[in-house]
Design a protein around this motif. Structure first.
Motif, PDB file in Angstrom:
ATOM      1  N   GLU A  11       0.870  -1.204   0.045  1.00 31.74           N
ATOM      2  CA  GLU A  11       0.096   0.074   0.029  1.00 31.74           C
ATOM      3  C   GLU A  11       0.909   1.107  -0.129  1.00 31.74           C
ATOM      4  OE1 GLU A  11      -2.947  -0.539   3.197  1.00 31.74           O
ATOM      5  OE2 GLU A  11      -4.142  -1.750   1.785  1.00 31.74           O
ATOM      6  N   GLU A  12       2.226   1.097   0.413  1.00 33.93           N
ATOM      7  CA  GLU A  12       2.928   2.388   0.366  1.00 33.93           C
ATOM      8  C   GLU A  12       3.383   2.528  -1.092  1.00 33.93           C
ATOM      9  OE1 GLU A  12       6.457   1.388   2.686  1.00 33.93           O
ATOM     10  OE2 GLU A  12       5.381   2.619   4.744  1.00 33.93           O
ATOM     11  N   ILE A  13       3.607   1.440  -1.878  1.00 35.31           N
ATOM     12  CA  ILE A  13       4.080   1.384  -3.367  1.00 35.31           C
ATOM     13  C   ILE A  13       2.780   1.909  -4.054  1.00 35.31           C
ATOM     14  CG2 ILE A  13       4.943   0.129  -5.133  1.00 35.31           C
ATOM     15  CD1 ILE A  13       6.368  -1.886  -3.036  1.00 35.31           C
ATOM     16  N   ALA A  14       1.819   1.459  -3.916  1.00 36.65           N
ATOM     17  CA  ALA A  14       0.513   1.601  -4.576  1.00 36.65           C
ATOM     18  C   ALA A  14      -0.614   1.813  -3.811  1.00 36.65           C
ATOM     19  CB  ALA A  14       0.281   0.236  -5.461  1.00 36.65           C
ATOM     20  N   PRO A  15      -0.752   3.076  -3.319  1.00 31.50           N
ATOM     21  CA  PRO A  15      -1.982   3.147  -2.402  1.00 31.50           C
ATOM     22  C   PRO A  15      -3.317   2.797  -3.038  1.00 31.50           C
ATOM     23  CG  PRO A  15      -0.432   5.052  -2.479  1.00 31.50           C
ATOM     24  CD  PRO A  15      -0.202   4.040  -3.592  1.00 31.50           C
ATOM     25  N   PRO A  16      -4.339   2.496  -2.225  1.00 32.46           N
ATOM     26  CA  PRO A  16      -5.486   1.872  -2.844  1.00 32.46           C
ATOM     27  C   PRO A  16      -6.206   3.072  -3.340  1.00 32.46           C
ATOM     28  CG  PRO A  16      -5.014   0.736  -0.937  1.00 32.46           C
ATOM     29  CD  PRO A  16      -4.154   1.669  -1.105  1.00 32.46           C
ATOM     30  N   GLU A  17      -6.258   4.189  -2.895  1.00 27.30           N
ATOM     31  CA  GLU A  17      -6.956   5.421  -3.071  1.00 27.30           C
ATOM     32  C   GLU A  17      -6.693   5.936  -4.599  1.00 27.30           C
ATOM     33  OE1 GLU A  17      -3.940   6.630  -0.260  1.00 27.30           O
ATOM     34  OE2 GLU A  17      -5.502   5.035  -0.181  1.00 27.30           O
ATOM     35  N   LEU A  18      -5.443   5.593  -5.161  1.00 25.88           N
ATOM     36  CA  LEU A  18      -5.045   5.953  -6.262  1.00 25.88           C
ATOM     37  C   LEU A  18      -5.410   5.068  -7.507  1.00 25.88           C
ATOM     38  CD1 LEU A  18      -1.509   7.114  -5.294  1.00 25.88           C
ATOM     39  CD2 LEU A  18      -3.435   8.338  -5.513  1.00 25.88           C
ATOM     40  N   ALA A  19      -6.231   3.931  -7.153  1.00 29.49           N
ATOM     41  CA  ALA A  19      -6.902   3.227  -8.267  1.00 29.49           C
ATOM     42  C   ALA A  19      -7.580   3.674  -8.913  1.00 29.49           C
ATOM     43  CB  ALA A  19      -7.080   1.752  -7.753  1.00 29.49           C
ATOM     44  N   PHE A  22     -11.997   2.200 -12.807  1.00 31.52           N
ATOM     45  CA  PHE A  22     -12.482   0.961 -13.584  1.00 31.52           C
ATOM     46  C   PHE A  22     -11.848  -0.318 -12.774  1.00 31.52           C
ATOM     47  CE2 PHE A  22      -8.610   2.367 -15.807  1.00 31.52           C
ATOM     48  CZ  PHE A  22      -7.739   1.252 -15.894  1.00 31.52           C
ATOM     49  N   ASP A  23     -10.996  -0.058 -11.629  1.00 36.26           N
ATOM     50  CA  ASP A  23     -10.525  -1.084 -10.973  1.00 36.26           C
ATOM     51  C   ASP A  23     -11.218  -1.110  -9.650  1.00 36.26           C
ATOM     52  OD1 ASP A  23      -8.379  -2.019 -12.335  1.00 36.26           O
ATOM     53  OD2 ASP A  23      -7.020  -0.238 -11.892  1.00 36.26           O
ATOM     54  N   THR A  24     -12.225  -0.488  -9.509  1.00 39.03           N
ATOM     55  CA  THR A  24     -12.983  -0.447  -8.105  1.00 39.03           C
ATOM     56  C   THR A  24     -13.361  -1.732  -7.831  1.00 39.03           C
ATOM     57  OG1 THR A  24     -13.823   1.827  -8.250  1.00 39.03           O
ATOM     58  CG2 THR A  24     -15.061   0.473  -7.125  1.00 39.03           C
ATOM     59  N   GLY A  25     -13.385  -2.439  -6.758  1.00 35.44           N
ATOM     60  CA  GLY A  25     -13.682  -3.732  -6.334  1.00 35.44           C
ATOM     61  C   GLY A  25     -12.542  -4.980  -6.868  1.00 35.44           C
ATOM     62  N   ARG A  26     -11.707  -4.705  -7.529  1.00 38.84           N
ATOM     63  CA  ARG A  26     -10.770  -5.486  -8.278  1.00 38.84           C
ATOM     64  C   ARG A  26      -9.228  -5.440  -7.845  1.00 38.84           C
ATOM     65  NH1 ARG A  26     -11.289  -5.349 -14.514  1.00 38.84           N
ATOM     66  NH2 ARG A  26     -10.960  -3.536 -14.192  1.00 38.84           N
ATOM     67  N   ILE A  27      -9.030  -4.223  -7.118  1.00 35.87           N
ATOM     68  CA  ILE A  27      -7.542  -4.372  -6.311  1.00 35.87           C
ATOM     69  C   ILE A  27      -7.455  -5.449  -5.140  1.00 35.87           C
ATOM     70  CG2 ILE A  27      -7.185  -2.110  -7.143  1.00 35.87           C
ATOM     71  CD1 ILE A  27      -7.386  -1.110  -4.489  1.00 35.87           C
ATOM     72  N   GLY A  28      -6.418  -5.826  -4.704  1.00 36.04           N
ATOM     73  CA  GLY A  28      -6.182  -6.566  -3.590  1.00 36.04           C
ATOM     74  C   GLY A  28      -5.356  -7.859  -3.751  1.00 36.04           C
ATOM     75  N   LEU A  29      -5.254  -8.504  -2.585  1.00 34.82           N
ATOM     76  CA  LEU A  29      -4.459  -9.749  -2.921  1.00 34.82           C
ATOM     77  C   LEU A  29      -5.280 -11.029  -2.774  1.00 34.82           C
ATOM     78  CD1 LEU A  29      -1.844  -8.550  -0.183  1.00 34.82           C
ATOM     79  CD2 LEU A  29      -1.395  -8.528  -2.587  1.00 34.82           C
ATOM     80  N   ILE A  30      -4.905 -12.236  -3.278  1.00 31.69           N
ATOM     81  CA  ILE A  30      -5.410 -13.511  -2.818  1.00 31.69           C
ATOM     82  C   ILE A  30      -4.644 -14.147  -1.732  1.00 31.69           C
ATOM     83  CG2 ILE A  30      -5.822 -15.631  -3.953  1.00 31.69           C
ATOM     84  CD1 ILE A  30      -6.065 -14.366  -6.705  1.00 31.69           C
ATOM     85  N   LEU A  31      -5.042 -14.292  -0.766  1.00 31.44           N
ATOM     86  CA  LEU A  31      -4.519 -14.597   0.535  1.00 31.44           C
ATOM     87  C   LEU A  31      -4.871 -16.135   1.044  1.00 31.44           C
ATOM     88  CD1 LEU A  31      -4.706 -11.056   2.285  1.00 31.44           C
ATOM     89  CD2 LEU A  31      -2.965 -12.017   1.124  1.00 31.44           C
ATOM     90  N   GLY A  32      -3.819 -16.748   1.803  1.00 35.95           N
ATOM     91  CA  GLY A  32      -4.170 -17.756   2.486  1.00 35.95           C
ATOM     92  C   GLY A  32      -4.638 -17.380   3.720  1.00 35.95           C
ATOM     93  N   LEU A  33      -4.779 -18.348   4.805  1.00 36.28           N
ATOM     94  CA  LEU A  33      -5.151 -17.721   6.190  1.00 36.28           C
ATOM     95  C   LEU A  33      -3.848 -17.741   7.107  1.00 36.28           C
ATOM     96  CD1 LEU A  33      -8.295 -20.105   6.500  1.00 36.28           C
ATOM     97  CD2 LEU A  33      -8.031 -17.809   5.923  1.00 36.28           C
ATOM     98  N   GLU A  34      -2.571 -18.168   6.723  1.00 40.07           N
ATOM     99  CA  GLU A  34      -1.488 -17.966   7.511  1.00 40.07           C
ATOM    100  C   GLU A  34      -1.097 -16.525   7.673  1.00 40.07           C
ATOM    101  OE1 GLU A  34      -0.186 -20.773   9.196  1.00 40.07           O
ATOM    102  OE2 GLU A  34      -1.892 -21.748   8.140  1.00 40.07           O
TER     103      GLU A  34
END
Length: 56
Positions: A11-19, A22-34
């Motif tokens: 988020e320091e590199i690519a702040p979500p508010e700068l998306a 057209f990327d609304t709802g499509r930014i983020g990570l695919i994460l495990g539970l660890e």
């Protein structure tokens, strides 16, 4: 490395508010539970790439 550290660094590199709108709802990570992360795989679908920062 803790998952929260990775998210903070990304988020320091690519702040979500700068998306773009057209990327609304499509930014983020695919994460495990660890919480401890041993490996990261990254894929970029853009033809323009920024310098990367090694975080692991």
């Amino acid at each position: 490395m803790k998952l929260t550290e990775i998210v903070h660094t990304l988020e320091e590199i690519a702040p979500p508010e700068l998306a773009d709108d057209f990327d609304t709802g499509r930014i983020g990570l695919i994460l495990g539970l660890e919480d401890d992360v041993n490996r990261i795989a990254a894929v970029s679908y853009t033809h323009l790439t920024l310098p990367t920062k090694r975080i692991v």
